[in-house]
Design a protein around this motif. Structure first.
Motif, mmCIF file in Angstrom:
data_model
loop_
_atom_site.group_PDB
_atom_site.id
_atom_site.type_symbol
_atom_site.label_atom_id
_atom_site.label_comp_id
_atom_site.label_asym_id
_atom_site.label_seq_id
_atom_site.Cartn_x
_atom_site.Cartn_y
_atom_site.Cartn_z
ATOM 1 N N LYS A 40 5.198 20.351 21.517
ATOM 2 C CA LYS A 40 5.023 21.272 20.390
ATOM 3 C C LYS A 40 4.819 22.706 20.871
ATOM 4 O O LYS A 40 5.332 23.651 20.265
ATOM 5 C CB LYS A 40 3.828 20.831 19.541
ATOM 6 C CG LYS A 40 4.065 19.584 18.719
ATOM 7 C CD LYS A 40 5.152 19.805 17.677
ATOM 8 C CE LYS A 40 5.335 18.580 16.796
ATOM 9 N NZ LYS A 40 6.444 18.792 15.807
ATOM 10 N N MET A 41 4.074 22.860 21.958
ATOM 11 C CA MET A 41 3.883 24.199 22.524
ATOM 12 C C MET A 41 5.198 24.798 22.990
ATOM 13 O O MET A 41 5.492 25.978 22.755
ATOM 14 C CB MET A 41 2.924 24.127 23.721
ATOM 15 C CG MET A 41 1.494 24.485 23.422
ATOM 16 S SD MET A 41 0.525 24.560 24.936
ATOM 17 C CE MET A 41 0.811 26.251 25.427
ATOM 18 N N ALA A 42 6.000 23.975 23.665
ATOM 19 C CA ALA A 42 7.284 24.449 24.172
ATOM 20 C C ALA A 42 8.210 24.861 23.034
ATOM 21 O O ALA A 42 8.953 25.842 23.130
ATOM 22 C CB ALA A 42 7.940 23.352 25.016
ATOM 23 N N GLU A 43 8.139 24.101 21.938
ATOM 24 C CA GLU A 43 8.992 24.403 20.790
ATOM 25 C C GLU A 43 8.565 25.672 20.072
ATOM 26 O O GLU A 43 9.399 26.519 19.724
ATOM 27 C CB GLU A 43 8.956 23.219 19.811
ATOM 28 C CG GLU A 43 9.833 23.410 18.586
ATOM 29 C CD GLU A 43 9.750 22.238 17.628
ATOM 30 O OE1 GLU A 43 10.465 22.260 16.612
ATOM 31 O OE2 GLU A 43 8.965 21.295 17.872
ATOM 32 N N GLU A 66 -1.079 25.138 18.791
ATOM 33 C CA GLU A 66 -1.396 26.489 18.323
ATOM 34 C C GLU A 66 -2.725 26.969 18.906
ATOM 35 O O GLU A 66 -2.840 28.112 19.371
ATOM 36 C CB GLU A 66 -1.448 26.469 16.792
ATOM 37 C CG GLU A 66 -1.761 27.793 16.137
ATOM 38 C CD GLU A 66 -1.900 27.651 14.628
ATOM 39 O OE1 GLU A 66 -2.748 28.364 14.043
ATOM 40 O OE2 GLU A 66 -1.187 26.825 14.031
ATOM 41 N N CYS A 67 -3.724 26.089 18.894
ATOM 42 C CA CYS A 67 -5.043 26.449 19.432
ATOM 43 C C CYS A 67 -4.978 26.687 20.938
ATOM 44 O O CYS A 67 -5.602 27.623 21.466
ATOM 45 C CB CYS A 67 -6.056 25.349 19.125
ATOM 46 S SG CYS A 67 -6.438 25.168 17.370
ATOM 47 N N LEU A 68 -4.231 25.852 21.631
ATOM 48 C CA LEU A 68 -4.110 25.983 23.075
ATOM 49 C C LEU A 68 -3.406 27.281 23.453
ATOM 50 O O LEU A 68 -3.833 27.995 24.381
ATOM 51 C CB LEU A 68 -3.347 24.783 23.633
ATOM 52 C CG LEU A 68 -3.219 24.671 25.145
ATOM 53 C CD1 LEU A 68 -4.569 24.799 25.833
ATOM 54 C CD2 LEU A 68 -2.543 23.360 25.521
ATOM 55 N N ALA A 69 -2.338 27.611 22.736
ATOM 56 C CA ALA A 69 -1.617 28.858 22.998
ATOM 57 C C ALA A 69 -2.522 30.070 22.742
ATOM 58 O O ALA A 69 -2.512 31.040 23.497
ATOM 59 C CB ALA A 69 -0.359 28.932 22.133
ATOM 60 N N ALA A 70 -3.316 29.999 21.686
ATOM 61 C CA ALA A 70 -4.236 31.095 21.373
ATOM 62 C C ALA A 70 -5.282 31.259 22.470
ATOM 63 O O ALA A 70 -5.623 32.385 22.865
ATOM 64 C CB ALA A 70 -4.913 30.837 20.035
ATOM 65 N N ARG A 107 6.382 28.111 21.192
ATOM 66 C CA ARG A 107 6.122 29.299 22.013
ATOM 67 C C ARG A 107 6.977 29.317 23.285
ATOM 68 O O ARG A 107 6.476 29.223 24.406
ATOM 69 C CB ARG A 107 4.640 29.343 22.384
ATOM 70 C CG ARG A 107 3.695 29.629 21.217
ATOM 71 C CD ARG A 107 3.885 31.039 20.653
ATOM 72 N NE ARG A 107 3.774 32.041 21.683
ATOM 73 C CZ ARG A 107 2.617 32.570 22.107
ATOM 74 N NH1 ARG A 107 1.479 32.166 21.551
ATOM 75 N NH2 ARG A 107 2.594 33.493 23.037
ATOM 76 N N PRO A 108 8.292 29.425 23.142
ATOM 77 C CA PRO A 108 9.156 29.475 24.324
ATOM 78 C C PRO A 108 8.897 30.714 25.186
ATOM 79 O O PRO A 108 9.228 30.725 26.366
ATOM 80 C CB PRO A 108 10.573 29.485 23.735
ATOM 81 C CG PRO A 108 10.398 29.995 22.335
ATOM 82 C CD PRO A 108 9.066 29.485 21.881
ATOM 83 N N ASP A 109 8.307 31.742 24.588
ATOM 84 C CA ASP A 109 7.951 32.931 25.367
ATOM 85 C C ASP A 109 6.805 32.654 26.325
ATOM 86 O O ASP A 109 6.693 33.267 27.389
ATOM 87 C CB ASP A 109 7.539 34.067 24.432
ATOM 88 C CG ASP A 109 6.351 33.677 23.538
ATOM 89 O OD1 ASP A 109 6.402 32.585 22.932
ATOM 90 O OD2 ASP A 109 5.383 34.453 23.461
ATOM 91 N N LEU A 110 5.946 31.714 25.974
ATOM 92 C CA LEU A 110 4.776 31.376 26.783
ATOM 93 C C LEU A 110 5.062 30.236 27.753
ATOM 94 O O LEU A 110 4.678 30.295 28.927
ATOM 95 C CB LEU A 110 3.614 30.976 25.863
ATOM 96 C CG LEU A 110 2.343 30.425 26.518
ATOM 97 C CD1 LEU A 110 1.688 31.491 27.408
ATOM 98 C CD2 LEU A 110 1.362 29.938 25.448
ATOM 99 N N VAL A 111 5.752 29.213 27.277
ATOM 100 C CA VAL A 111 5.986 28.014 28.089
ATOM 101 C C VAL A 111 7.298 28.170 28.848
ATOM 102 O O VAL A 111 8.387 28.091 28.265
ATOM 103 C CB VAL A 111 6.019 26.746 27.213
ATOM 104 C CG1 VAL A 111 6.241 25.509 28.082
ATOM 105 C CG2 VAL A 111 4.715 26.616 26.429
ATOM 106 N N ARG A 112 7.178 28.380 30.152
ATOM 107 C CA ARG A 112 8.347 28.611 31.006
ATOM 108 C C ARG A 112 9.044 27.299 31.368
ATOM 109 O O ARG A 112 10.259 27.223 31.450
ATOM 110 C CB ARG A 112 7.904 29.338 32.275
ATOM 111 C CG ARG A 112 9.028 29.681 33.240
ATOM 112 C CD ARG A 112 8.483 30.472 34.406
ATOM 113 N NE ARG A 112 7.451 29.692 35.115
ATOM 114 C CZ ARG A 112 6.580 30.208 35.963
ATOM 115 N NH1 ARG A 112 6.556 31.511 36.178
ATOM 116 N NH2 ARG A 112 5.711 29.451 36.587
ATOM 117 N N SER A 122 -2.721 17.614 13.388
ATOM 118 C CA SER A 122 -1.391 17.443 13.968
ATOM 119 C C SER A 122 -1.333 17.956 15.408
ATOM 120 O O SER A 122 -2.108 18.840 15.802
ATOM 121 C CB SER A 122 -0.357 18.204 13.134
ATOM 122 O OG SER A 122 -0.573 19.611 13.261
ATOM 123 N N PRO A 123 -0.403 17.433 16.224
ATOM 124 C CA PRO A 123 -0.190 17.982 17.565
ATOM 125 C C PRO A 123 0.196 19.461 17.528
ATOM 126 O O PRO A 123 -0.124 20.212 18.449
ATOM 127 C CB PRO A 123 0.954 17.128 18.122
ATOM 128 C CG PRO A 123 0.919 15.865 17.340
ATOM 129 C CD PRO A 123 0.445 16.255 15.963
#
Length: 240
Positions: A66-69, A38-42, A71-76, A32-33
């Motif tokens: 999906k990253m923005a959803e 998840e892997c990219l954020a890690a 990990r809002p703390d990471l994706v500005r 899944s995307p």
């Protein structure tokens, strides 16, 4: 490469190969995307990145959403081109019917130079000419891990009843080729309305799905302007 040179003068640039698009693989069967995100954020966490702007194109745009959803703390902030928040049944069926192919794999995983040329003719507004040798080299280098990539395409589609548009806190730029034949500009306009007032839509004339390759200078200009704006707004928010 055109984007990297322009951005690296002003920003720290990280260019990941998503799973099965380079040398990265996983023992997981999750295609899944969301798992890609998840892997990219890690990976960014291991590199010490606390905040970032994510720029995603096509499949990468779905991963970016999906990253923005998650990990809002990471994706500005977020820049997406030629993509959708979720590939629903209806979007998938309508896209395949409009293009005239039976499946995403038939279009996106060509096995011959003829198939690659067909993909490029659909993805680009203007005809992109390459020597025959480059087409063959491109096929060999870019379309590895075919089984896993076919599974990634299958893992994209969600039923209409399960699809929801997330409430995203980030500032978002939808940077679109006005003549995109895969995800057309009307789809981008609908997505802008669904995502809300923090989302902007900028279209680029005489460009198709491969907008960043067809009109790189114009694309870079809009991208740099948005990054400067998003950075300034983040500074204001932190000051308050």
């Amino acid at each position: 490469a055109v984007q990297v040179g322009a951005l690296a003068k002003h920003y720290d640039v990280y260019i990941p190969d998503l799973l099965y698009f380079g040398g990265s693989t996983s023992p997981s069967t999750d295609r899944s995307p969301g798992f890609q995100a998840e892997c990219l954020a890690a990976a960014l966490g291991k590199l010490g990145v606390d905040e970032c702007t994510v720029v995603g194109f096509s499949y990468g745009g779905m991963v970016a959403f999906k990253m923005a959803e998650s990990r809002p703390d990471l994706v500005r902030s977020l820049v997406v081109s030629g993509s959708v928040v979720a590939m629903t049944d209806s979007i998938s069926d309508a896209t395949l019917e409009r293009i005239g192919v039976r499946s995403s794999a038939e279009l996106l995983l060509p096995e011959s130079v003829k198939g690659l040329k067909a993909l490029l003719s659909i993805a680009a507004h203007r005809r992109l000419w390459f020597p025959e040798r480059l087409h063959r080299d491109f096929l060999e280098v870019m379309f590895t891990n075919r089984k896993e990539r076919a599974e990634l395409l299958e893992g994209l589609v969600v039923s209409n009843k399960d699809a929801t548009v997330p409430v995203l806190p980030q500032k978002i730029l939808l940077l679109w080729g006005h003549n995109d034949n895969i995800f057309n500009i009307e789809l981008a306009k609908t997505m802008k309305e669904q995502l809300g007032e923090k989302t902007m839509l900028q279209s680029i004339d005489k460009a198709g799905h491969l907008v960043h390759l067809e009109r790189p200078c114009v694309y870079n200009q809009h991208l740099m302007e948005f990054l400067a704006y998003a950075t300034a707004e983040a500074s204001k928010e932190s000051a308050n």
